[in-house]
Design an enzyme around this catalytic site. Structure first.
Site, PDB file in Angstrom:
ATOM      1  N   CYS A  84      27.906  15.502 -27.543  1.00 48.91           N
ATOM      2  CA  CYS A  84      27.594  16.893 -27.249  1.00 48.91           C
ATOM      3  C   CYS A  84      26.535  16.994 -26.155  1.00 48.91           C
ATOM      4  O   CYS A  84      25.673  16.147 -26.033  1.00 48.91           O
ATOM      5  CB  CYS A  84      27.071  17.537 -28.535  1.00 48.91           C
ATOM      6  SG  CYS A  84      26.619  19.259 -28.367  1.00 48.91           S
ATOM      7  N   GLU A 340      10.916  44.793 -16.566  1.00 47.70           N
ATOM      8  CA  GLU A 340      12.039  43.929 -16.922  1.00 47.70           C
ATOM      9  C   GLU A 340      13.284  44.405 -16.173  1.00 47.70           C
ATOM     10  O   GLU A 340      13.468  45.600 -15.960  1.00 47.70           O
ATOM     11  CB  GLU A 340      12.237  44.034 -18.455  1.00 47.70           C
ATOM     12  CG  GLU A 340      13.576  43.651 -19.008  1.00 47.70           C
ATOM     13  CD  GLU A 340      13.932  42.181 -18.824  1.00 47.70           C
ATOM     14  OE1 GLU A 340      13.074  41.307 -19.082  1.00 47.70           O
ATOM     15  OE2 GLU A 340      15.077  41.922 -18.418  1.00 47.70           O
ATOM     16  N   ASP A 388       6.214  35.860 -17.843  1.00 41.60           N
ATOM     17  CA  ASP A 388       7.071  34.971 -18.642  1.00 41.60           C
ATOM     18  C   ASP A 388       8.446  34.914 -17.973  1.00 41.60           C
ATOM     19  O   ASP A 388       9.418  35.460 -18.475  1.00 41.60           O
ATOM     20  CB  ASP A 388       7.174  35.538 -20.072  1.00 41.60           C
ATOM     21  CG  ASP A 388       7.997  34.658 -21.000  1.00 41.60           C
ATOM     22  OD1 ASP A 388       8.412  33.563 -20.584  1.00 41.60           O
ATOM     23  OD2 ASP A 388       8.230  35.082 -22.146  1.00 41.60           O
ATOM     24  N   CYS A 415       9.107  28.409 -19.346  1.00 42.60           N
ATOM     25  CA  CYS A 415      10.041  27.494 -20.007  1.00 42.60           C
ATOM     26  C   CYS A 415      10.443  26.354 -19.069  1.00 42.60           C
ATOM     27  O   CYS A 415      11.363  25.603 -19.362  1.00 42.60           O
ATOM     28  CB  CYS A 415      11.270  28.252 -20.502  1.00 42.60           C
ATOM     29  SG  CYS A 415      12.111  29.144 -19.196  1.00 42.60           S
TER      30      CYS A 415
END
Ligand code: SAH
Length: 459
Positions: A84, A340, A388, A415
């Site tokens: 996977c 956003e 972010d 991230c």
């Protein structure tokens, strides 16, 4: 100068000692300085490797036999781990995963940001680093005339047909995907065939609120109609009372992107609810929501701590999604402005402010890199800016707007450590000092790393 030749040949078998790990999770071993990248090999190990690809300056190998295993090698609990593409490091002890992530962040801070002295704290890990994902999106295929769901085999679009469970996925999601597939199969729904661009069902997506146990199901089809929609909905909702929302999304394009532009609520509410800390959130199908609810709480608490907000502070939350961080900050600040790009998420943000009786958070639709300079022109002066961004990091115009706005503090949630390091360099040169970086393990068993960092305006 003599032309340098790779010291290995394709298909050759060699014994190699591994020293390091790439950010994809491959072991790195060297033959006379020539690096060979080998999936599933761990630093400190000695192993027999078959050379599978030889480039000028580096090559790739396949692990044949581990001769001297690392004390951090563990048995992966997932049956399909080696096929996977989802997880990369189930064969590594969790302790090592956390240390390795901290080290990777330190490395990019040194190499990309030239910040060797900034403290990078030990990674905040999970007590039980399994079954954490609150969202799953599984491609649908067919085998022997039956519908199958499973992740793609590594670097391919072949569905792994013998995947029974996903050990990083919330059990509810696993069960719901299975139920939807079984019911769709019974009604003769066909799967989407990528090569022929034919068939119906492309993906089954499930999202669960950990604290509320509410479930959203999203059925993505190529076709405008979902055959037997009524019967499928009836059976699902009568059998599974936790289902609060069923969404039909239409994606008729030949693309890797999972969802298409058209979204219909075919049963229940357009959103499900979840709680983080003391705040309740409505989450709709197209909105971003952190996938590891256990760690999200720790991440946001750290962000709040780094923001050092006082009751008179004005805060900007850029890339705010459904306003999760914004509302965390709004508990302490005078006013929070969120921006956003996804309109549905902004709608959720507004709804979430009302839901929690918060009147000091305002949300705007738009690209942060356009809205921020505009806010600056309007005279908005934030004390704290939180960003972010997605993996590609902040837009240069946004970084410049932050520098021009001269907030007292910046909290950068990221991230992707590489783009974080790139952006921290720009902010450092623009008059900010990076005080500390806290990695938080949002994605155990994978090579992904989340970080929160605190920057202060230099005096
Ligand atoms: N802070 C939120 C969301 C972070 S994910 C949370 O923790 O839940 C990053 C968000 O940035 C996504 O919601 C994405 O839709 C949004 N985004 C991507 N590009 C953007 C841009 N140029 N301007 C504003 N938002 C953007």
């Amino acid at each position: 100068m003599a032309k340098r030749k790779a010291p290995v040949k394709k298909n050759e078998e060699i014994t190699l000692t591994f020293e390091d790990l790439t950010h994809e999770g491959n072991g790195v071993g060297k033959i006379d300085g020539y690096p060979l990248f080998v999936p599933y090999a761990l630093p400190g190990e000695k192993a027999v490797v078959k050379v599978v690809k030889v480039n000028k300056n580096y090559g790739f190998g396949k692990l044949i036999e581990v001769k001297e295993p690392s004390s951090n090698r563990v048995e992966p609990p997932c049956d399909v781990f080696y096929k996977c593409g989802g997880c990369q490091i189930q064969h590594m002890s969790y302790e090592m995963q956390l240390k390795m992530k901290q080290k990777q962040v330190k490395n990019v801070m040194h190499k990309i940001a030239h910040l060797s002295d900034v403290p990078v704290h030990p990674t905040i890990g999970m007590e039980d680093p399994w079954r954490y994902r609150n969202k799953g999106a599984l491609p649908v295929g067919e085998k022997d005339g039956e519908l199958i769901t499973g992740f793609y085999r590594m670097r391919s679009h072949d569905i792994i047909s013998d995947m029974e469970t996903c050990v990083v996925q919330d059990e509810v999601n696993d069960r719901m995907v299975e139920a939807v597939r079984r019911i769709a199969n019974r009604f003769g729904i066909t799967s989407y065939d990528e090569k022929k661009d034919k068939g119906t069902l492309r993906h089954i997506m499930v999202r669960t609120g950990r604290k509320t146990s509410e479930v959203m199901i999203i059925l993505v089809t190529r076709t405008e109609k979902l055959p037997h929609q009524k019967e499928i909905v009836k059976e699902l909702t009568e059998t599974y009372p936790n289902i609060k929302s069923i969404i039909h999304n239409i994606n008729n394009r030949r693309t890797n992107v999972i969802m298409g532009n058209k979204t219909k609520v075919i049963w229940g509410e357009p959103y499900i609810y979840d709680t983080i800390g003391d705040i309740r959130f409505a989450i709709s199908a197209k909105s971003f929501y952190q996938i590891n609810p256990y760690q999200t709480e720790k991440l946001y608490e750290k962000a709040l701590e780094y923001a050092e907000i006082t009751k008179d502070d004005i805060v900007i939350d850029a890339y705010c999604g459904i306003g999760t961080i914004s509302l965390f900050m709004a508990q302490q600040a005078k006013k929070v402005y969120g921006v956003e790009v996804v309109p549905e998420a902004v709608e959720d943000g507004k709804k979430n402010a009302t839901l929690n009786n918060m009147t000091n958070a305002e949300f705007f639709v738009g690209e942060a890199e356009k809205i921020m300079p505009w806010w600056k022109k309007q005279g908005l002066q934030p004390d704290v800016i939180v960003v972010d961004p997605p993996r590609k990091g902040c837009d240069e115009k946004l970084l410049q707007a932050m520098i021009d706005m001269e907030p007292k503090r910046i909290v950068y949630v990221s991230c992707n450590p590489s783009t974080l390091a790139r952006d921290l360099r720009i902010l450092e040169d623009g008059g900010f000092q990076t005080k500390e970086i806290q990695p938080v393990d949002m994605f155990p068993q994978t090579m992904h790393i989340e970080c929160v960092s605190q920057l202060v305006k230099k005096m």
